[in-house]
Scaffold this motif. Structure first.
Motif, mmCIF file in Angstrom:
data_model
loop_
_atom_site.group_PDB
_atom_site.id
_atom_site.type_symbol
_atom_site.label_atom_id
_atom_site.label_comp_id
_atom_site.label_asym_id
_atom_site.label_seq_id
_atom_site.Cartn_x
_atom_site.Cartn_y
_atom_site.Cartn_z
ATOM 1 N N ASP A 126 0.799 -1.230 0.000
ATOM 2 C CA ASP A 126 0.000 0.000 0.000
ATOM 3 C C ASP A 126 0.831 1.279 0.000
ATOM 4 N N GLN A 127 2.131 1.134 -0.130
ATOM 5 C CA GLN A 127 2.953 2.327 -0.255
ATOM 6 C C GLN A 127 3.200 2.572 -1.737
ATOM 7 N N GLU A 128 3.284 3.841 -2.082
ATOM 8 C CA GLU A 128 3.445 4.173 -3.493
ATOM 9 C C GLU A 128 4.603 5.140 -3.661
ATOM 10 N N VAL A 129 5.333 4.970 -4.755
ATOM 11 C CA VAL A 129 6.308 6.005 -5.101
ATOM 12 C C VAL A 129 6.043 6.433 -6.536
ATOM 13 N N SER A 130 6.334 7.685 -6.818
ATOM 14 C CA SER A 130 6.095 8.150 -8.181
ATOM 15 C C SER A 130 7.422 8.448 -8.857
ATOM 16 N N ASP A 131 7.387 8.380 -10.173
ATOM 17 C CA ASP A 131 8.587 8.638 -10.961
ATOM 18 C C ASP A 131 8.159 9.492 -12.158
ATOM 19 N N VAL A 132 9.027 10.392 -12.571
ATOM 20 C CA VAL A 132 8.688 11.229 -13.725
ATOM 21 C C VAL A 132 9.651 10.889 -14.851
#
Ligand SMILES: Nc1ncnc2c1ncn2[C@@H]1O[C@H](COP(=O)(O)OP(=O)(O)OP(=O)(O)O)[C@@H](O)[C@H]1O
Ligand SMILES: [Mg+2]
Length: 474
Positions: A126-132
């Motif tokens: 349930d943890q999220e990381v974002s990347d661009v």
């Protein structure tokens, strides 16, 4: 619940102002089921309820409400006859995400103690990381892919309008960068298939810490330079191999008497190129299918080694005829009979499957009896380079004496030079004479060691002369 909120948050961010807002009202009652589910079932159960019932329902009723595409990357190995296993991808993605996790995620899993000192961080459930990437935001989360699955996978979520970019450019970029991070961070490994591990793993490994380098390898400097140039050339030839449509691989056959440095040469090559080593014990491979499986599980930038190929399996065209060989032949044959590995299996292994892999690989065979090998195994094209490691010459001695005694010149060298021209002695035997035990480490230590070598050389010369005489008489 968290998943639903993340989904809504993303959707709001990407679709604010669009007419699809109107449809939200239609599914809002369904979303209300989520807290109820979370209340009556454990946390994981609630999330699974949302993933497997609510979300597909929303997608089915109003596809435009959930314009996101998801890709699951699983860490579980998958095999099929024609497919390379996919668990590499999982490791690569984790390595790629690790710095982002360290920066953004609050709850993390740490992995990779086996890789030495470093850790690889990944998001917990349930943890999220974002990347661009190229201005497009994508999100990664740890999830359970199916109800039956006991292990988590990494789920990539992105808007469907970025599908081409993500599949065509972003994912290859992730793999490539992840692979670089893995190779850069960790110690190199020595893999072996001599394992009693009944898990899925066909290889076990230890850190590879062999000290041999081309500097410490005793052989003629010209020959050494040639091998190093060859390796440099190979390492820098990716584009060339691509252009001519050949797999990026190289085969070496190292042959010579025991103790002439074949294994040391492999270690020096691995250290020079910073490659891992896969040491295949053929007698532990029951059949061709298992060999294929082993090969599929190897990674790029590696040296695949089959030592003592003549002893490993019945691949020789003739049996050895000398007395020593005859004594061991029976035991050898028993061992080989229990294996269903065949010569053609091994040949397929060498050429056919190469082409299914990307990434550079070197395969090295060693043998003490090159003449006894089946010509098919060592024909041109299969083995690109046949390299003889032989008895110790003066140049090789100079390297050993520098390594062991740290001397470049000594009055006794000329005697040794003359003797080496007449006597066959392996570098391993010379090295043994030059080893200086603690009690000899004083101002006479060098003389003692060189004297020991001279004694050994003279003894052998004497024995050779007597043998020759006996031979002439009889
Ligand atoms: N050419 C060499 N240069 C430096 N050291 C050597 C060389 N040859 C042998 N040695 C020394 O001898 C030891 C044994 O050598 P190595 O295991 O490389 O021989 P090998 O040719 O692989 O023998 P085998 O055929 O029995 O496997 C090494 O650990 C090393 O210390
Ligand atoms: Mg060896």
């Amino acid at each position: 619940m968290i998943n639903t909120m993340l989904l809504l948050r993303r959707w709001v961010g990407d679709n604010l102002g669009s007419p699809a807002w109107l449809f939200l009202a239609a599914v809002a009652p369904l979303a209300a089921v989520a807290p109820l589910a979370a209340a009556v079932v454990p946390r994981r159960g609630a999330r699974m309820y949302l993933d497997f019932h609510l979300r597909p329902l929303i997608k089915w009723m109003l596809p435009s409400l959930d314009p996101y595409v998801t890709i699951d990357i699983s860490g579980k190995p998958r095999y099929s006859m024609d497919k390379i296993k996919s668990s590499d991808v999982d490791e690569e993605v984790k390595a790629y995400l690790s710095p982002m996790c360290a920066r953004d995620a609050l709850e993390l899993d740490a992995d990779g103690a086996a890789d030495g000192d470093g850790v690889v961080l990944s998001p917990r459930e349930d943890q999220e990381v974002s990347d661009v990437f190229k201005g497009v935001t994508v999100r990664w989360a740890s999830v359970w892919p199916t109800r039956e699955d006991s292990s988590q996978c990494l789920r990539l979520t992105f808007h469907q309008r970025h599908r081409d970019l993500v599949v065509g450019e972003y994912l290859p970029h992730v793999r490539h960068s992840g692979r670089d991070a893995l190779l850069g961070n960790r110690r190199r490994r020595l893999y072996t298939n001599k394992t009693n591990d009944y898990s899925n793993k066909v290889w076990t490994y230890i850190d590879f810490e062999h000290p041999a380098t081309f500097d410490t390898l005793a052989m003629h400097p010209e020959k050494k330079r040639k091998i190093m140039d060859e390796l440099d050339d190979f390492r820098n030839s990716k584009d060339y191999y691509n252009r001519i449509g050949k797999p990026w691989k190289r085969g070496y056959l190292l042959y010579g008497p025991p103790g002439t440095g074949k294994s040391s040469m492999i270690a020096a090559m691995a250290n020079y190129l910073s490659y891992d080593i896969y040491d295949i014990e053929l007698t532990m491979v029951p059949n061709n299918t298992n060999l294929r499986k082993l090969f599929i599980e190897t990674k790029g930038k590696s040296i695949i080694v089959i030592e003592d190929i003549d002893c490993s399996i019945d691949l020789t065209s003739h049996r050895r005829s000398d007395d020593t060989a005859a004594a061991t032949a029976s035991a050898d044959r028993k061992r080989k009979r229990s294996s269903k590995m065949t010569l053609s299996g091994l040949l397929n292994f060498i050429d056919g499957i190469w082409s299914a892999h990307s990434g550079e690989r070197i395969i090295v065979f060693t043998t003490n009896f090159v003449d006894k090998l089946d010509p098919a195994l060592i024909r041109r094209g299969r083995m690109d380079m046949k390299l003889e490691l032989s008895y110790c010459g003066y140049e090789a001695f100079m390297t050993l004496v520098k390594n062991y005694l740290d001397v470049d010149a000594h009055p006794l060298f000329s005697t040794i030079k003359d003797l080496l021209q007449e006597v066959e002695i392996t570098p391993a035997e010379v090295a043994e004479c030059l080893l200086m035990p603690n009690k000899e480490r004083n101002e006479h230590g060098v003389e003692v060691c060189l004297g020991r070598l001279i004694d050994e050389l003279r003894k052998r010369l004497q024995l050779d002369k007597e043998k020759k005489k006996r031979h002439e008489k009889g």
